[in-house]
Write an enzyme that holds these catalytic residues in place. Structure first.
Site, PDB file in Angstrom:
ATOM      1  N   VAL A 185       0.723  -1.333   0.066  1.00  0.00           N
ATOM      2  CA  VAL A 185       0.162   0.084  -0.016  1.00  0.00           C
ATOM      3  C   VAL A 185       0.967   1.376   0.180  1.00  0.00           C
ATOM      4  O   VAL A 185       1.081   2.022  -1.014  1.00  0.00           O
ATOM      5  CB  VAL A 185      -1.013   0.050   1.308  1.00  0.00           C
ATOM      6  CG1 VAL A 185      -2.117   1.056   1.107  1.00  0.00           C
ATOM      7  CG2 VAL A 185      -1.680  -1.187   1.324  1.00  0.00           C
ATOM      8  N   CYS A 186       1.368   1.614   1.257  1.00  0.00           N
ATOM      9  CA  CYS A 186       2.113   2.922   1.348  1.00  0.00           C
ATOM     10  C   CYS A 186       3.487   2.844   0.551  1.00  0.00           C
ATOM     11  O   CYS A 186       3.696   3.873   0.013  1.00  0.00           O
ATOM     12  CB  CYS A 186       2.444   3.158   2.782  1.00  0.00           C
ATOM     13  SG  CYS A 186       0.900   3.065   3.942  1.00  0.00           S
TER      14      CYS A 186
END
Length: 228
Positions: free
Chosen positions: A117-118
């Site tokens: 994700v990040c």
């Protein structure tokens, strides 16, 4: 044709960003042992300190969800400003963009949680919109499963991200053992964080070169006494 990916990492061409090394994010990591993850992350931070690498630390929803950054990481950089965000993608925060630009290095080394994700969203956007080169530290990052981490790494590599590991980065920055100004700092990191490699260094120093033991206190050794 010039290919910047053929350039090795140096203290002069690199900057580093830590993304969301916070406890609630670490709780969800299943792709790597979490103590190993912390060891590798702190080792990477210490390496950046030795080589004076411009470093950014960013966090997400600290008070509402994620908790505070590893204290061991923060202690490497006393008085360092922490860039808080609400977005999962660090690129969406102007403070982060400004910090990267101010550091003035196109090679951005990334370690963060979670990989899928990040890390991924930041890497793709930073390359597309910021024209940065991204070097993803696979063993100082973690995903919610091994598959999630591995597939995120594969997606990023397909997009042009360069996969690295923390010790690779450390030794690439050092490059030559004749560089004495950073030698002791590198060896200190290796001995504390590099497992069998560090144990081997301790062994060579004490048993081969007869250096004193690497302890903070003295210990008396009592000779063997056969039992009667």
């Amino acid at each position: 044709m010039s290919n910047p990916k053929l350039e090795v990492l140096t203290p002069q061409n690199s900057q580093l960003i830590f993304i969301d090394h916070q406890p609630q994010m670490a709780f969800g990591v299943q792709s790597i042992d979490r103590q190993v993850l912390k060891n590798n992350t702190v080792a990477l931070a210490k390496a950046a300190k030795v080589f004076n690498i411009p470093t950014t630390i960013t966090t997400v929803e600290t008070e509402a969800f994620s908790g505070h950054t590893y204290p061991e990481l923060l202690d490497v950089f006393p008085e360092k400003e922490i860039l808080e965000r609400s977005s999962m993608n660090s690129w969406d925060d102007q403070k982060v963009r400004d910090a990267l630009k101010a550091n003035g290095k196109k090679k951005v080394i990334v370690a963060g949680l979670w990989t899928e994700v990040c890390n991924t969203t930041f890497a793709l956007c930073a390359m597309l919109e910021g024209d940065y080169e991204i070097y993803m530290v696979a063993d100082a990052s973690g995903g919610t499963s091994k598959e999630a981490h591995d597939q995120a790494m594969a997606r990023m590599v397909q997009a042009g991200v360069v996969p690295v590991t923390w010790q690779q980065v450390l030794l690439e920055w050092q490059r030559d053992w004749a560089r004495r100004e950073t030698y002791d700092g590198v060896m200190a990191i290796v001995k504390e964080h590099s497992g069998a490699y560090g144990m081997g260094v301790d062994y060579a120093y004490t048993m081969v070169h007869k250096a004193p033991e690497r302890t903070a206190s003295s210990h008396k050794v009592l000779a063997a006494v056969p039992a009667k």
